[in-house]
Design a protein around this motif. Structure first.
Motif, mmCIF file in Angstrom:
data_model
loop_
_atom_site.group_PDB
_atom_site.id
_atom_site.type_symbol
_atom_site.label_atom_id
_atom_site.label_comp_id
_atom_site.label_asym_id
_atom_site.label_seq_id
_atom_site.Cartn_x
_atom_site.Cartn_y
_atom_site.Cartn_z
ATOM 1 N N MET A 1 0.834 -1.209 0.000
ATOM 2 C CA MET A 1 0.000 0.000 0.000
ATOM 3 C C MET A 1 0.870 1.261 0.000
ATOM 4 S SD MET A 1 -3.097 -1.165 -0.029
ATOM 5 C CE MET A 1 -4.088 0.235 0.440
ATOM 6 N N LEU A 2 1.958 1.223 0.766
ATOM 7 C CA LEU A 2 2.866 2.374 0.825
ATOM 8 C C LEU A 2 3.540 2.602 -0.529
ATOM 9 C CD1 LEU A 2 4.226 4.578 2.510
ATOM 10 C CD2 LEU A 2 5.977 2.897 3.156
ATOM 11 N N ILE A 3 3.993 1.516 -1.165
ATOM 12 C CA ILE A 3 4.610 1.633 -2.489
ATOM 13 C C ILE A 3 3.625 2.226 -3.487
ATOM 14 C CG2 ILE A 3 5.514 0.295 -4.443
ATOM 15 C CD1 ILE A 3 6.676 -1.662 -2.326
ATOM 16 N N TRP A 4 2.393 1.747 -3.440
ATOM 17 C CA TRP A 4 1.334 2.242 -4.322
ATOM 18 C C TRP A 4 1.155 3.751 -4.135
ATOM 19 C CZ3 TRP A 4 -4.544 1.384 -3.355
ATOM 20 C CH2 TRP A 4 -5.267 1.746 -4.484
ATOM 21 N N PHE A 5 1.076 4.149 -2.852
ATOM 22 C CA PHE A 5 0.841 5.563 -2.552
ATOM 23 C C PHE A 5 2.008 6.438 -3.022
ATOM 24 C CE2 PHE A 5 1.289 9.167 0.409
ATOM 25 C CZ PHE A 5 0.073 9.812 0.170
ATOM 26 N N LEU A 6 3.235 6.018 -2.703
ATOM 27 C CA LEU A 6 4.408 6.831 -3.055
ATOM 28 C C LEU A 6 4.589 6.948 -4.562
ATOM 29 C CD1 LEU A 6 7.004 5.614 -0.386
ATOM 30 C CD2 LEU A 6 5.747 7.780 -0.433
ATOM 31 N N GLY B 1 4.255 10.201 -9.400
ATOM 32 C CA GLY B 1 3.648 10.323 -10.726
ATOM 33 C C GLY B 1 2.845 11.601 -10.876
ATOM 34 N N PHE B 2 2.060 11.933 -9.845
ATOM 35 C CA PHE B 2 1.279 13.184 -9.893
ATOM 36 C C PHE B 2 2.206 14.391 -10.016
ATOM 37 C CE2 PHE B 2 -3.009 12.010 -7.743
ATOM 38 C CZ PHE B 2 -3.199 11.014 -8.688
ATOM 39 N N ALA B 3 3.306 14.358 -9.250
ATOM 40 C CA ALA B 3 4.253 15.469 -9.302
ATOM 41 C C ALA B 3 4.838 15.629 -10.706
ATOM 42 C CB ALA B 3 5.373 15.246 -8.288
ATOM 43 N N LEU B 4 5.156 14.514 -11.343
ATOM 44 C CA LEU B 4 5.693 14.557 -12.708
ATOM 45 C C LEU B 4 4.678 15.116 -13.701
ATOM 46 C CD1 LEU B 4 7.576 11.109 -12.835
ATOM 47 C CD2 LEU B 4 8.599 13.400 -12.683
ATOM 48 N N VAL B 5 3.411 14.805 -13.486
ATOM 49 C CA VAL B 5 2.351 15.340 -14.361
ATOM 50 C C VAL B 5 2.242 16.849 -14.185
ATOM 51 C CG1 VAL B 5 -0.134 15.387 -14.798
ATOM 52 C CG2 VAL B 5 1.034 13.199 -14.477
ATOM 53 N N PHE B 6 2.176 17.300 -12.938
ATOM 54 C CA PHE B 6 2.007 18.734 -12.668
ATOM 55 C C PHE B 6 3.219 19.552 -13.113
ATOM 56 C CE2 PHE B 6 -1.014 17.291 -9.191
ATOM 57 C CZ PHE B 6 -2.146 17.648 -9.903
ATOM 58 N N LEU B 7 4.391 18.915 -13.105
ATOM 59 C CA LEU B 7 5.602 19.617 -13.561
ATOM 60 C C LEU B 7 5.754 19.581 -15.084
ATOM 61 C CD1 LEU B 7 8.129 18.379 -10.838
ATOM 62 C CD2 LEU B 7 7.175 20.690 -11.071
ATOM 63 N N GLY B 8 4.838 18.871 -15.731
ATOM 64 C CA GLY B 8 4.823 18.850 -17.193
ATOM 65 C C GLY B 8 5.795 17.874 -17.825
ATOM 66 N N PHE B 9 6.333 16.942 -17.038
ATOM 67 C CA PHE B 9 7.292 15.972 -17.584
ATOM 68 C C PHE B 9 6.625 14.746 -18.204
ATOM 69 C CE2 PHE B 9 10.030 17.892 -14.157
ATOM 70 C CZ PHE B 9 10.853 18.597 -15.030
ATOM 71 N N VAL B 10 5.343 14.533 -17.879
ATOM 72 C CA VAL B 10 4.687 13.290 -18.294
ATOM 73 C C VAL B 10 3.404 13.599 -19.049
ATOM 74 C CG1 VAL B 10 3.537 11.206 -17.464
ATOM 75 C CG2 VAL B 10 5.646 11.970 -16.373
ATOM 76 N N ASN B 11 3.292 13.028 -20.260
ATOM 77 C CA ASN B 11 2.043 13.103 -21.025
ATOM 78 C C ASN B 11 1.290 11.792 -20.836
ATOM 79 O OD1 ASN B 11 3.254 11.159 -22.661
ATOM 80 N ND2 ASN B 11 3.938 12.672 -24.185
ATOM 81 N N PRO B 12 0.072 11.642 -21.395
ATOM 82 C CA PRO B 12 -0.702 10.417 -21.169
ATOM 83 C C PRO B 12 0.037 9.130 -21.537
ATOM 84 C CG PRO B 12 -2.129 12.102 -22.056
ATOM 85 C CD PRO B 12 -0.740 12.671 -22.077
ATOM 86 N N ALA B 13 0.768 9.139 -22.654
ATOM 87 C CA ALA B 13 1.485 7.927 -23.067
ATOM 88 C C ALA B 13 2.541 7.551 -22.035
ATOM 89 C CB ALA B 13 2.119 8.144 -24.435
#
Length: 614
Positions: A569-574, A579-591
């Motif tokens: 559960m901890l691994i899942w959460f972290l 991943g969310f941080a990478l999205v908000f920083l613009g490093f990750v697109n849907p693919a």
């Protein structure tokens, strides 16, 4: 041809086929730009995940599958077909892993059934005949020679042997078997020849019941498995809110899609059952059956243990502690008369006395008549002799005056030895006394100490014995909280008082009289595979071997399993936070979000797989 076509739509061929075609589609898209082929493959491959996700939603439930289906729909809306392919690929791997875990259980049961002997040797009219094991009936007398498997559960009625019971108990050391000892079907007689009386046959045999319990255990959905679904109920609305806020701020639907792809939680749907399967399998190899992951969860939180004395803390097979033989009769004659009187007795004390009598005389004749004196003892006649054995009340039945010295002798013996006294009367004359006791298991005291060392806060002993006898057993084992003189209904009432506010309560017993308490406890643990069907069905976990030291081992296994699941559960959460941080920083697109989720899926799986190695 028709068979092959149908097989493609059945797991795991369906999932393997889907994974292969998805990989081909991704290859064609990346290197040749064939997006339409990838789209067709993604649409077809999404049918099963969408059905699995939508059906619970129709029933008003949000599960991990709902979460995954929602992420898949987002990829189609945003036309991110490569992301669709990644999700379908990882879900296919999840379904394949689940199938292999189920199939592994089925193979284990098949291997167990293959260990059953196919033939047996039955004694009929002084002759020995070979028959199929499936034709054995309860009460048949079977001959088991050295090197042969014992064909079914039974009790030894002649001879002695050393038996390898590893298939049932997990113990490699052979066990000595004498007259009146129980034996398990499919175990191996490695030395000696014995005759057994079949007691459990067919589906009622221990080996069949173990297979049934393994199958039943695998069907139980654990509390911890439900945690993932409950988490999805909270997390999905949270992601929806975050997604809505993100869209209102950025007006970029791709950011929203990336968030949902990161949050896809198929890994937990596999990692938790994987951990539970590993632990249940490990327990089975050690002679323990745990009926599903829910009980591993309860075991991890046990703080109070209630143990029934007879057959659990003690061997349950009574032993002769002391014998007083009066002058005027030889030990051989004494034990011959005693053996005649108890030969047909079904009482544990009577069986113990008869077993002891066989050590003093080679043959014990059948009594001409036999009767049970309810709550007192037994009487028998042989060649004009009347033999009566039982507690002090039998003196009245033997027409011995109440003011005789024998009543005082019995009282003094009882007070001195702290044990119940059976008086032996031959033709209205007292010829001796027999003191019977229930011997504590060799490992009982060490097991009690180990339970305290691992953090069990309260240990209570229930027993139907008188207070002085119960106190003596408790003193030997280091148990101070003792409840003597208990009937089945008393156990239930007392158990209600002990139900812990903090932590769970485990009840350990082996008899039908323990059944109500086993059902009421947070977890009921049956001791010994030779227990009745009622006890086996009632219990939530079973120790098939009579080794009490497996109890702390079972509790530690529950704690280890839950520790690994919390790690999942901890691994899942972290990984989701990163991943969310990478999205908000613009490093990750849907693919990339789909690929990120696919790659991080393996972390909790690797964590759970540790239980296969530990």
């Amino acid at each position: 041809m028709d068979f092959t076509f149908k097989k493609i739509f059945q797991p795991p061929v369906r999932e393997y086929t889907t994974a292969v075609f998805v990989l081909i589609g991704l290859f064609l898209d990346y290197f040749f730009g064939f997006k339409n082929i990838l789209l067709v493959i993604a649409v077809i491959g999404s049918i099963v995940p969408l059905i699995n996700g939508v059906l619970p939603l129709i029933r008003g439930k949000i599960t991990i599958d709902t979460f995954n289906a929602f992420a898949l729909i987002i990829t189609f809306i945003t036309r991110e077909f490569r992301s669709s392919a990644f999700i379908i690929l990882m879900l296919s791997f999840a379904y394949i892993l689940e199938w292999h875990m189920t199939n592994r259980k089925n193979r284990a049961i098949d291997r167990l059934m293959k260990l059953k002997p196919v033939k047996a040797f039955i004694e009929r009219g002084g002759m020995i005949e070979e028959i199929k094991t499936e034709d054995i009936k309860k009460g048949d007398i079977l001959v088991v020679e050295e090197g042969l498997q014992i064909p079914t559960d039974g009790v030894v009625v002649f001879g002695e042997a050393s038996v390898n019971e590893a298939i049932i108990t997990g113990e490699s050391m052979p066990v000595k078997k004498n007259v009146s000892d129980n034996v398990f079907g499919s175990t191996v007689n490695i030395n000696g020849t014995i005759k057994i009386k079949a007691t459990r046959v067919g589906k009622d045999s221990t080996i069949e019941r173990i297979a049934g319990l393994i199958n039943e255990a695998s069907k139980h959905k654990s509390h911890s498995e439900k945690i993932a679904d409950r988490f999805a109920k909270v997390f999905l609305p949270f992601v929806l809110i975050v997604g809505a806020i993100t869209y209102l701020i950025t007006h970029n639907i791709l950011y929203v899609a990336s968030l949902f792809l990161i949050a896809c939680a198929d890994d937990m749907a596999v990692a938790i059952p994987l951990a539970i399967t590993a632990s249940i399998g490990k327990a089975a190899k050690r002679g323990m059956i745990i009926k599903g992951g829910e009980w591993l969860d309860v075991l991890s939180r046990v703080k109070t243990i209630v143990i029934d004395k007879t057959g659990t803390l003690t061997y349950g097979d009574l032993n002769i502690a002391k014998t007083v033989i009066k002058n005027g009769i030889s030990p051989k004659d004494f034990w011959t008369f005693v053996g005649i009187a108890e030969k047909l007795s079904a009482h544990p004390s009577g069986r113990a006395i008869y077993k002891e009598a066989m050590n003093y005389t080679s043959t014990i004749p059948d009594p001409e008549s036999f009767a049970v004196i309810k709550g007192t003892g037994a009487s028998a006649t042989y060649k004009s002799h009347e033999i009566i054995i039982g507690n002090s009340d039998v003196l009245s039945a033997a027409r011995i005056p109440k003011d005789s010295i024998f009543f005082q002798e019995i009282k003094e013996l009882t007070e001195k030895e702290n044990l119940p006294v059976d008086v032996v009367v031959l033709d209205s004359k007292v010829i001796g006394y027999i003191l019977v006791r229930d011997i504590p298991r060799a490992e009982a005291k060490e097991s009690i100490n180990k339970l305290r060392k691992i953090g069990i806060e309260k240990i209570t002993m229930f027993t139907g014995d008188a207070k002085n006898i119960a106190d003596q057993i408790g003193k030997e084992l280091g148990i101070s909280d003792i409840k003597p003189g208990m009937k089945p209904e008393d156990k239930l009432v007392e158990l209600e008082k002990l139900i812990a506010k903090d932590g769970k309560l485990a009840m350990i017993g082996d008899g039908i009289n323990d059944t109500p308490a086993l059902m009421r406890a947070d977890i009921g643990i049956a001791m010994g595979g030779a227990g009745t069907e009622v006890v086996m069905e009632t219990a939530d976990a079973i120790i098939f071997t009579d080794k009490l030291n497996l109890l702390p081992e079972m509790i530690l296994l529950g704690r280890k399993t839950m520790s690994v699941i919390r790690g999942d559960m901890l691994i899942w959460f972290l990984t989701n936070v990163i991943g969310f941080a990478l999205v908000f920083l613009g490093f990750v697109n849907p693919a990339l979000a789909a690929f990120y989720n696919f790659a991080t899926d393996f972390f909790p799986l690797i964590n759970s797989s540790r239980l296969f190695r530990d």
